[in-house]
Design a protein around this motif. Structure first.
Motif, PDB file in Angstrom:
ATOM      1  N   UNK A  20       6.999  13.773  -7.104  1.00 25.94           N
ATOM      2  CA  UNK A  20       6.464  15.099  -6.801  1.00 25.94           C
ATOM      3  C   UNK A  20       4.970  15.064  -6.505  1.00 25.94           C
ATOM      4  N   UNK A  21       4.520  16.142  -5.818  1.00 18.70           N
ATOM      5  CA  UNK A  21       3.122  16.243  -5.426  1.00 18.70           C
ATOM      6  C   UNK A  21       2.399  17.302  -6.272  1.00 18.70           C
ATOM      7  N   UNK A  22       1.079  17.135  -6.356  1.00 15.30           N
ATOM      8  CA  UNK A  22       0.203  18.150  -6.940  1.00 15.30           C
ATOM      9  C   UNK A  22      -0.940  18.405  -5.973  1.00 15.30           C
ATOM     10  N   UNK A  23      -1.530  19.599  -6.055  1.00 19.81           N
ATOM     11  CA  UNK A  23      -2.535  20.003  -5.073  1.00 19.81           C
ATOM     12  C   UNK A  23      -3.762  20.579  -5.779  1.00 19.81           C
ATOM     13  N   UNK A  24      -4.908  20.382  -5.134  1.00 18.30           N
ATOM     14  CA  UNK A  24      -6.154  20.896  -5.697  1.00 18.30           C
ATOM     15  C   UNK A  24      -7.100  21.298  -4.577  1.00 18.30           C
ATOM     16  N   UNK A  25      -7.866  22.367  -4.808  1.00 13.54           N
ATOM     17  CA  UNK A  25      -8.922  22.762  -3.869  1.00 13.54           C
ATOM     18  C   UNK A  25     -10.297  22.323  -4.349  1.00 13.54           C
ATOM     19  N   UNK A  63       0.090  12.273  -5.380  1.00 10.04           N
ATOM     20  CA  UNK A  63       1.528  12.037  -5.532  1.00 10.04           C
ATOM     21  C   UNK A  63       1.841  11.388  -6.881  1.00 10.04           C
ATOM     22  N   UNK A  64       3.099  11.006  -7.052  1.00 13.56           N
ATOM     23  CA  UNK A  64       3.549  10.458  -8.333  1.00 13.56           C
ATOM     24  C   UNK A  64       2.870   9.138  -8.678  1.00 13.56           C
ATOM     25  N   UNK A  65       2.320   8.445  -7.689  1.00 15.56           N
ATOM     26  CA  UNK A  65       1.621   7.178  -7.923  1.00 15.56           C
ATOM     27  C   UNK A  65       0.116   7.357  -8.031  1.00 15.56           C
ATOM     28  N   UNK A  66      -0.318   8.619  -8.135  1.00 17.75           N
ATOM     29  CA  UNK A  66      -1.748   8.969  -8.193  1.00 17.75           C
ATOM     30  C   UNK A  66      -2.484   8.632  -6.910  1.00 17.75           C
ATOM     31  N   UNK A  67      -1.741   8.419  -5.820  1.00 17.89           N
ATOM     32  CA  UNK A  67      -2.368   8.305  -4.513  1.00 17.89           C
ATOM     33  C   UNK A  67      -2.873   9.677  -4.095  1.00 17.89           C
ATOM     34  N   UNK A  68      -3.950   9.731  -3.320  1.00 19.57           N
ATOM     35  CA  UNK A  68      -4.498  11.004  -2.879  1.00 19.57           C
ATOM     36  C   UNK A  68      -4.752  10.989  -1.377  1.00 19.57           C
ATOM     37  N   UNK A  69      -4.698  12.175  -0.795  1.00 22.98           N
ATOM     38  CA  UNK A  69      -5.066  12.384   0.603  1.00 22.98           C
ATOM     39  C   UNK A  69      -5.744  13.741   0.684  1.00 22.98           C
ATOM     40  N   UNK A  70      -6.610  13.925   1.668  1.00 23.09           N
ATOM     41  CA  UNK A  70      -7.387  15.160   1.740  1.00 23.09           C
ATOM     42  C   UNK A  70      -7.429  15.711   3.161  1.00 23.09           C
ATOM     43  N   UNK A  71      -7.751  16.996   3.240  1.00 23.73           N
ATOM     44  CA  UNK A  71      -8.014  17.638   4.520  1.00 23.73           C
ATOM     45  C   UNK A  71      -9.084  18.705   4.279  1.00 23.73           C
ATOM     46  N   UNK A  72      -9.977  18.883   5.252  1.00 27.55           N
ATOM     47  CA  UNK A  72     -11.069  19.840   5.107  1.00 27.55           C
ATOM     48  C   UNK A  72     -10.607  21.244   5.490  1.00 27.55           C
ATOM     49  N   UNK A  81       0.853  -1.183   0.000  1.00 27.58           N
ATOM     50  CA  UNK A  81       0.000   0.000   0.000  1.00 27.58           C
ATOM     51  C   UNK A  81       0.892   1.236   0.000  1.00 27.58           C
ATOM     52  N   UNK A  82       1.253   1.694  -1.190  1.00 23.80           N
ATOM     53  CA  UNK A  82       2.164   2.837  -1.301  1.00 23.80           C
ATOM     54  C   UNK A  82       1.477   4.153  -0.961  1.00 23.80           C
ATOM     55  N   UNK A  83       0.154   4.095  -0.754  1.00 24.75           N
ATOM     56  CA  UNK A  83      -0.585   5.319  -0.410  1.00 24.75           C
ATOM     57  C   UNK A  83      -0.783   5.475   1.098  1.00 24.75           C
ATOM     58  N   UNK A  84      -0.383   4.464   1.850  1.00 20.06           N
ATOM     59  CA  UNK A  84      -0.778   4.406   3.256  1.00 20.06           C
ATOM     60  C   UNK A  84      -0.313   5.612   4.062  1.00 20.06           C
ATOM     61  N   UNK A  85       0.895   6.104   3.801  1.00 14.11           N
ATOM     62  CA  UNK A  85       1.427   7.170   4.644  1.00 14.11           C
ATOM     63  C   UNK A  85       1.340   8.551   4.003  1.00 14.11           C
ATOM     64  N   UNK A  86       0.646   8.670   2.871  1.00 12.03           N
ATOM     65  CA  UNK A  86       0.486   9.982   2.251  1.00 12.03           C
ATOM     66  C   UNK A  86      -0.477  10.823   3.076  1.00 12.03           C
ATOM     67  N   UNK A  87      -0.097  12.063   3.361  1.00 11.16           N
ATOM     68  CA  UNK A  87      -0.947  12.957   4.144  1.00 11.16           C
ATOM     69  C   UNK A  87      -0.720  14.390   3.694  1.00 11.16           C
TER      70      UNK A  87
END
Length: 339
Positions: free
Chosen positions: A132-137, A162-171, A106-112
């Motif tokens: 590298x990372x990308x960000x969106x609102x 992230x580079x693996x297309x894993x995503x994480x979110x915050x409100x 699970x390469x997405x497990x620690x993305x935050x």
């Protein structure tokens, strides 16, 4: 006659024996050997992100592969798999099989992602995952910059990819965007735009080594009402990017809202301006307190004399700048204005 009969019997025996020998041997090579008994069929597999790639050797091609033991395919590539351990099976042209195990991590497990939010600006910080990372609102438009400036005051979900297309979110809430974060002590202050000015919508309450007062000398009142300061302490109390308002800036505020009593109705708590000026009194020169629920007085940056400085007085039915001013050692509240 006997001899002829015996000859017939012997001939029948020989024929029967020959037929028997033919059925027991002849051109028949016996049972077909099991092609899988000593097969060299083997499978190897590797995992990359959420994919598995399997390759075969030995046995008899073509090969088929499966990661569930049921569904087979000619390709050895399996994509978008859930993170877990898999048993990869190979099957050759003779229906022979072999297996190996491989784990999809699970390469997405620690993305935050976290967000520093204030003054209509969002600053994103990503950890874990793979840069590298990308960000969106808005969840669809992504950018490489970590900063979102001039953001409208509404609720958002900040997403990092992230580079693996894993995503994480915050409100992110609208109220967060309409606040100032004082990095000196971590307190947040609401602010409001009135005309061309941006004002704090709460009284300042930053700790100060000297000349900081709480109403009735009760520390909890600083948390509820804000703190009072001497004029000298007020000169250096504002956080970065903000300042103690001048007489001219107080005048502009009053004029923008209609002047005196009209402005007062809009400036007090519940008024239409959003300034939320609570009538929380003042500290007098003799270290006594008065005016709770009747008046609030704020410092201006202008001096009236060597000993006095100007201030802005707000009551339920009146608002005005006091040109004569107050003793600089008096304890009054601070409403900062944005630079």
């Amino acid at each position: 006659m006997k001899r002829h009969l015996l000859s017939l019997i012997f001939s029948a025996f020989v024929l029967t024996a020959m037929l028997s020998l033919a059925s027991c041997g002849g051109d028949d090579d016996g049972p077909t050997p099991d092609p899988c008994l000593n097969t060299t069929l083997a499978v190897s597999a590797t995992s990359d992100v959420f994919d598995i790639t399997a390759t075969g050797s030995g046995g008899e091609s073509p090969y088929e592969f499966s990661v569930d033991g049921t569904s087979f395919q000619s390709s050895g590539t399996f994509e978008d798999l859930d993170p877990k351990e898999y048993t990869v099976t190979i099957k050759d042209a003779n229906e022979c099989t072999n297996t190996t195990k491989v784990t999809v991590d699970d390469v997405c497990a620690d993305l935050a992602v976290t967000a520093a939010v204030e003054e209509y600006t969002v600053e994103a910080t990503a950890t874990g995952g793979t840069s590298p990372y990308e960000y969106s609102l808005d969840g669809s438009t992504f950018q490489t910059s970590t900063t979102f400036a001039d953001v409208a005051a509404t609720d958002y979900t900040l997403t990092v990819k992230d580079a693996n297309s894993c995503t994480a979110t915050v409100a992110i809430t609208a109220s967060d965007l309409e606040t100032l974060l004082d990095e000196r002590d971590g307190q947040r202050y609401k602010f409001v735009t009135i005309g061309d000015q941006v004002w704090m919508a709460e009284n300042l309450n930053v700790a100060s080594d000297t000349a900081r007062y709480c109403y009735d000398n009760v520390a909890a009142n600083c948390d509820e009402y804000g703190a009072m300061y001497s004029w000298y302490a007020a000169q250096v109390a504002a956080p970065d990017g903000w300042h103690l308002p001048s007489k001219a800036e107080w005048d502009e505020l009053e004029t923008e809202l209609g002047g005196n009593s009209i402005a007062a109705e809009k400036l007090v708590v519940g008024g239409s301006s959003g300034f939320e000026g609570a009538l929380v009194g003042r500290r007098k020169e003799d270290n006594t307190y008065a005016g709770l629920d009747a008046v609030v007085i704020y410092w201006a940056s202008d001096e009236s004399s060597d000993t006095d400085a100007q201030n802005f007085i707000l009551q339920e039915d009146a608002a005005s700048v006091n040109i004569a001013g107050s003793d600089k050692d008096r304890g009054l509240y601070i409403r900062c204005i944005k630079n």
